[in-house]
Design an enzyme around this catalytic site. Structure first.
Site, PDB file in Angstrom:
ATOM      1  N   ASP A   1      34.131  32.940  45.573  1.00  0.00           N
ATOM      2  CA  ASP A   1      34.798  33.987  44.810  1.00  0.00           C
ATOM      3  C   ASP A   1      35.070  35.141  45.771  1.00  0.00           C
ATOM      4  OD1 ASP A   1      35.598  36.078  43.231  1.00  0.00           O
ATOM      5  OD2 ASP A   1      34.006  35.855  41.737  1.00  0.00           O
TER       6      ASP A   1
ATOM      7  N   TYR B   1      28.782  38.397  40.026  1.00  0.00           N
ATOM      8  CA  TYR B   1      29.678  38.531  38.875  1.00  0.00           C
ATOM      9  C   TYR B   1      30.983  37.819  39.184  1.00  0.00           C
ATOM     10  CZ  TYR B   1      32.685  40.789  35.388  1.00  0.00           C
ATOM     11  OH  TYR B   1      33.562  41.043  34.363  1.00  0.00           O
TER      12      TYR B   1
ATOM     13  N   LYS C   1      42.683  41.448  43.161  1.00  0.00           N
ATOM     14  CA  LYS C   1      42.667  42.793  43.720  1.00  0.00           C
ATOM     15  C   LYS C   1      43.746  43.030  44.780  1.00  0.00           C
ATOM     16  CE  LYS C   1      37.778  43.501  42.554  1.00  0.00           C
ATOM     17  NZ  LYS C   1      37.947  44.403  41.415  1.00  0.00           N
TER      18      LYS C   1
END
Length: 430
Positions: A239, A144, A267
């Site tokens: 990623d 994702y 994050k």
């Protein structure tokens, strides 16, 4: 354990927010429950609207590596707020955090701040397409990278949880440029590249997959991608929104010794505030406007609150022995859960890289989306509910990662071990 107020709030929310939540997995649908509405958090604990206390292994889906409301981070944000929350103009804070990121992450020579991981991956792909003059991208089933149109094809995370990895509303013309390979299967990537010679702009991958559960790269897989991209002049994008600063200070690329061309982050670099970043080789990054012609912009990019929280968090991560202590805590959590399952005679497959870990409800090894999807999600739901009732807050999906923070104490880990033993005994008893 009562959840009356959370239930009332959820009913109220469903009338004005689609599904009652602002991000799908929060709805607890896949684990046969209803969401808890959180009121506050501190250290390793969260407290819901009914006053229940939980040991938190979600950590806001990864950012809270130093724990909730760390005094240093709170003090820094409070001081920054007193000076202004957003200017829409450059600040020294942006430069400070950028310097820290460049110093930490092997692949990054220049970096641009954005406001989310989705924005970071979307922008990195646009940049790769401009750099190569090609349109096609390769991603991996179960990985994702945010909810941009071209990335919602065979996506993991919430899309996998709800069984809709291909979202309505994505034009076929966009999706046809996205080619799907199998994680940990280098041959599947080589075949796609051979079939689309000189058409592939980039390969984007979670170097440690964290959105189909925690799935680790097999020996030689990432190096094989690096070699293939070098030969075919394809941009390799890691990623590391999840793994960046989580598995090592320099991320998975430091851990495995593989350097991509571009990296996306999020994050942890915002200390729990909305943030994202993408960076990499200078010759690629300088194509961005205003240096170059590739347009990307954001009103809140590099906002002073997120930059301040990120700086304070990264300073804590640099403290001597931080990652060693976190590794020891994480190993104890993972070992306690595995022992509990073994003692109950209940089959699971566990994975862990640093403070990222997952319990797969399957007897078999999980190494890609096919093997992850074969898990017993109903059993995971029972396990989730049993742990929750004992005050252990886990991700409400089989296809998500659990996170350990520096704030988790020996007592927290002992409580988690006891809860796991009780939960697996319940499952083993049928």
């Amino acid at each position: 354990m009562k959840h009356d107020r959370s239930a009332l709030l959820f009913e109220k929310a469903k009338k004005i927010i689609p599904g009652g939540v602002n991000s799908p997995v929060r709805a607890f649908t896949s684990v046969g429950s209803q969401p808890l509405f959180i009121e506050r958090a501190s250290g390793s604990k969260m407290f819901d609207a009914d006053g229940n206390e939980f040991i938190d292994y979600v950590g806001s889906w990864g950012p809270m590596i130093v724990g909730h409301c760390h005094p240093k981070v709170v003090a820094a944000i409070t001081a920054a707020m007193g000076k202004g929350s957003s200017f829409g103009a450059p600040t020294d804070l942006e430069v400070q955090l950028a310097e820290m990121v460049v110093a930490a992450v092997p692949s990054i020579e220049m970096v641009r701040m954005v406001s989310s991981g989705t924005e970071a991956t979307m922008s990195a792909i646009r940049l790769a397409r401009a750099y190569t003059g090609r349109d096609a991208i390769i991603k991996f089933s179960g990985c994702y990278h945010g909810h941009a149109d071209s990335l919602l094809v065979k996506a993991g995370s919430g899309a996998a949880t709800f069984g809709v990895p291909d979202s309505p509303g994505v034009p076929a013309d966009f999706a046809r440029h996205t080619l799907i390979a199998e994680y940990n299967d280098l041959a599947s990537v080589q075949a796609l590249v051979a079939e689309n010679r000189e058409k592939v702009a980039c390969i984007i991958i979670e170097p440690i997959a964290g959105n189909m559960g925690t799935v680790t790269p097999r020996q030689g897989f990432l190096q094989g991608l690096r070699d293939l991209c070098d030969r075919e002049k394809i941009v390799l994008i890691f990623d590391e929104v999840m793994s960046g600063f989580r598995v090592a200070y320099g991320g998975a690329q430091e851990l495995y010794g593989i350097t991509p061309d571009l990296t996306t982050l999020g994050k942890i670099i915002g200390g729990g505030l909305p943030v994202g970043a993408f960076g990499g080789k200078r010759e690629i990054m300088e194509l961005l406007s205003p240096s170059g012609s590739v347009y990307q912009a954001g009103t809140l990019s590099g906002n002073p609150l997120a930059m301040t929280a990120g700086i304070a968090t990264l300073e804590i991560l640099q403290e001597e022995g931080f990652y060693q202590r976190l590794e020891e805590k994480s190993a104890k959590v993972a070992d306690a859960i595995s022992r509990a399952a073994a003692d109950a005679g209940y089959p699971i497959y566990s994975t862990r890289v640093g403070s990222m870990l997952c319990v797969f409800f399957t007897k078999h090894e999980v190494h890609d989306w096919t093997t992850a999807a074969d898990c017993d999600t109903a059993a995971y739901g029972r396990y989730f509910r049993a742990m929750l009732e004992q005050g252990i807050y886990l991700a409400p999906s089989q296809f998500e990662t659990a996170f350990v923070s520096m704030a988790h104490s020996a007592e927290d880990i002992d409580r988690t071990a006891l809860a796991a033993r009780n939960a697996f005994d319940i499952l083993a008893a049928g």
